[in-house]
Write an enzyme that holds these catalytic residues in place. Structure first.
Site, PDB file in Angstrom:
ATOM      1  N   SER A  41       0.813  -1.225   0.000  1.00 51.81           N
ATOM      2  CA  SER A  41       0.000   0.000   0.000  1.00 51.81           C
ATOM      3  C   SER A  41       0.844   1.271   0.000  1.00 51.81           C
ATOM      4  CB  SER A  41      -0.939   0.006   1.217  1.00 51.81           C
ATOM      5  OG  SER A  41      -0.186  -0.017   2.419  1.00 51.81           O
ATOM      6  N   SER A 172      14.741  -7.523   2.677  1.00 56.75           N
ATOM      7  CA  SER A 172      15.439  -7.386   3.953  1.00 56.75           C
ATOM      8  C   SER A 172      15.880  -5.927   4.083  1.00 56.75           C
ATOM      9  CB  SER A 172      16.627  -8.346   4.003  1.00 56.75           C
ATOM     10  OG  SER A 172      17.318  -8.241   5.223  1.00 56.75           O
ATOM     11  N   TYR A 186      15.694  -4.646  15.263  1.00 55.43           N
ATOM     12  CA  TYR A 186      15.402  -4.600  13.826  1.00 55.43           C
ATOM     13  C   TYR A 186      16.375  -5.473  13.024  1.00 55.43           C
ATOM     14  CZ  TYR A 186      14.717  -2.606   9.153  1.00 55.43           C
ATOM     15  OH  TYR A 186      14.487  -2.434   7.799  1.00 55.43           O
ATOM     16  N   LYS A 190      15.807  -8.878  10.491  1.00 58.76           N
ATOM     17  CA  LYS A 190      16.177  -8.857   9.075  1.00 58.76           C
ATOM     18  C   LYS A 190      17.257  -9.890   8.750  1.00 58.76           C
ATOM     19  CE  LYS A 190      13.426  -5.658   7.466  1.00 58.76           C
ATOM     20  NZ  LYS A 190      12.442  -5.952   6.404  1.00 58.76           N
TER      21      LYS A 190
END
Length: 411
Positions: A41, A172, A186, A190
């Site tokens: 989106s 990633s 974070y 990843k």
């Protein structure tokens, strides 16, 4: 002699490029293909959807916010190349319930046909010092960034294997190649994606299904703007050492690599250098990709448990028998006696074998050429310079914070 060697090298490289299409995956034709984009989106996901739509694909956008989905759909439809193209929007959280994700994929396939390409772009970033982050933050990021890629991939993989065609893209981050200050939650989520992708590629490659892992740098997206609101000072200063990319540029590269079936997708010179330094034992799906990486793979340490054609279980290439008491090869040959106590290094990639020189030893070794050593040394030096500058930023911030605390106490 040098000119002859150079001519042979050029001819060899040209031959590999000519043979590469016979070995590399057949490019995926996007006209009429069904492409599912999670997190489609906004940001990179939306730009990937636009890029695929421009090439004639049918698009399924998956995201949580229905209003943003409908707005993205209108924007994507402006780039149609024929009247038959369709953009389907489905609202679901891909990180919460696998059964819901599976039903959504089935619904999309009933309307637009089997999924030819899945792009896992749903994700989020939260930064902060390790001790300042709530445990729930680690759980949330692992759920969104990792499980949010596992669930859609699990939902499409069976059909792709049955049809023996498909592409799965995992978006990633460069923070998934290099851990940085403030990204303990974070980066780990990843990094997990790469492990998933490498294992999955080994499973699905015999079925003509190929995996691509993209490592985009900081990109001008709504998610990046939101991330900057809570970044620690150190993290923000480190991020400012490199320029911010446009999402359209990132999307074009990811789509290009996915179509070709390349395992690795990097953006820009920094991205190329980082991917080369961290390629490790990542899959290679084409000769071109292998040539770009093999100079760095030759510096790998001992790799056990894998074999290459003509090698034993340790990955050692078979050597002719050595007669007891026979003299070693002369200095003019390619083989030289290793220095005493030198660690053994074994490599199992045939691409590494093609680019290395044997050395005289009871068990042969493979050493990188001078050019490869210099190139990797240069890249490693640049990387160390970057890491040194990052450490310097962290120290300066600590000193400034300490001075501020002292000033507050004396005020």
């Amino acid at each position: 002699m040098l000119l002859l060697a150079a001519a042979f090298l050029v001819a060899f490289v040209l031959l590999l490029y000519m043979v590469s299409p016979l070995i590399s995956p057949k490019p995926l034709a996007l006209p009429g293909a069904h492409v599912v984009v999670t997190g489609g989106s906004s940001g990179i996901g939306k730009c990937i959807a636009i890029e695929c739509y421009k090439q004639g694909a049918f698009i399924t956008l998956v995201a949580r916010n229905e209003d943003k989905l409908l707005q993205a759909k209108k924007e994507i439809e402006k780039h149609s190349i024929n009247d038959k193209q369709v953009v389907l929007c489905i609202s679901v959280d891909v990180s919460q319930d696998y059964s819901q994700v599976e039903n959504v994929i089935k619904q999309a396939q009933e309307k637009l046909g089997p999924v030819d390409m899945l792009v896992n772009c749903a994700g989020m970033s939260l930064s902060g010092k390790f001790e300042d982050l709530e445990v729930s933050t680690f759980e949330r990021l692992m759920s969104v960034n990792y499980l949010g890629s596992v669930y859609p991939s699990r939902a499409v993989i069976t059909t792709m294997k049955e049809r023996r065609v498909g592409r799965i893209v995992f978006v990633s981050s460069q923070a998934g190649q290099l851990g940085l200050f403030g990204f303990t939650a974070y980066s780990s989520s990843k990094f997990a994606i790469r492990g998933l992708a490498e294992a999955l590629q080994m499973e699905v490659k015999p079925y003509n299904v190929y995996v691509t892992v993209a490592y985009p740098p900081d990109t001008d997206t709504p998610g990046f703007a939101e991330e900057n609101k809570t970044k620690p000072l150190e993290t923000r200063l480190i991020s400012e050492t490199v320029s911010v990319c446009k999402p359209e540029q990132v999307a074009k590269q990811i789509v290009k690599d996915a179509i070709q079936g390349n395992f690795n997708s990097s953006i820009g010179s920094d991205g190329y250098m980082l991917s080369s330094l961290t390629c490790g034992m990542a899959p290679v799906t084409s000769i071109t990709e292998g040539l770009q990486q093999c100079r760095f793979r030759t510096s790998l340490g001992k790799s056990e448990g894998l074999t290459a054609p003509g090698s034993n279980q340790l990955g050692q290439v078979a050597a002719p028998p050595v007669t007891r008491g026979a003299a070693p090869p002369s200095r003019g040959s390619h083989s030289t006696r290793p220095r005493p106590g030198a660690p053994e290094r074994h490599h199992c990639s045939m691409l590494v074998f093609l680019n290395c020189r044997p050395t005289w030893h009871g068990n042969p070794q493979w050493l990188p050429s001078t050019t490869e050593v210099v190139t990797m040394g240069l890249f490693r030096t640049i990387a160390l310079f970057y890491l040194g500058s990052f450490d310097s930023i962290v120290r300066r911030c600590m000193m400034q914070r300490a001075k501020s605390e002292v000033a507050d106490k004396t005020a």
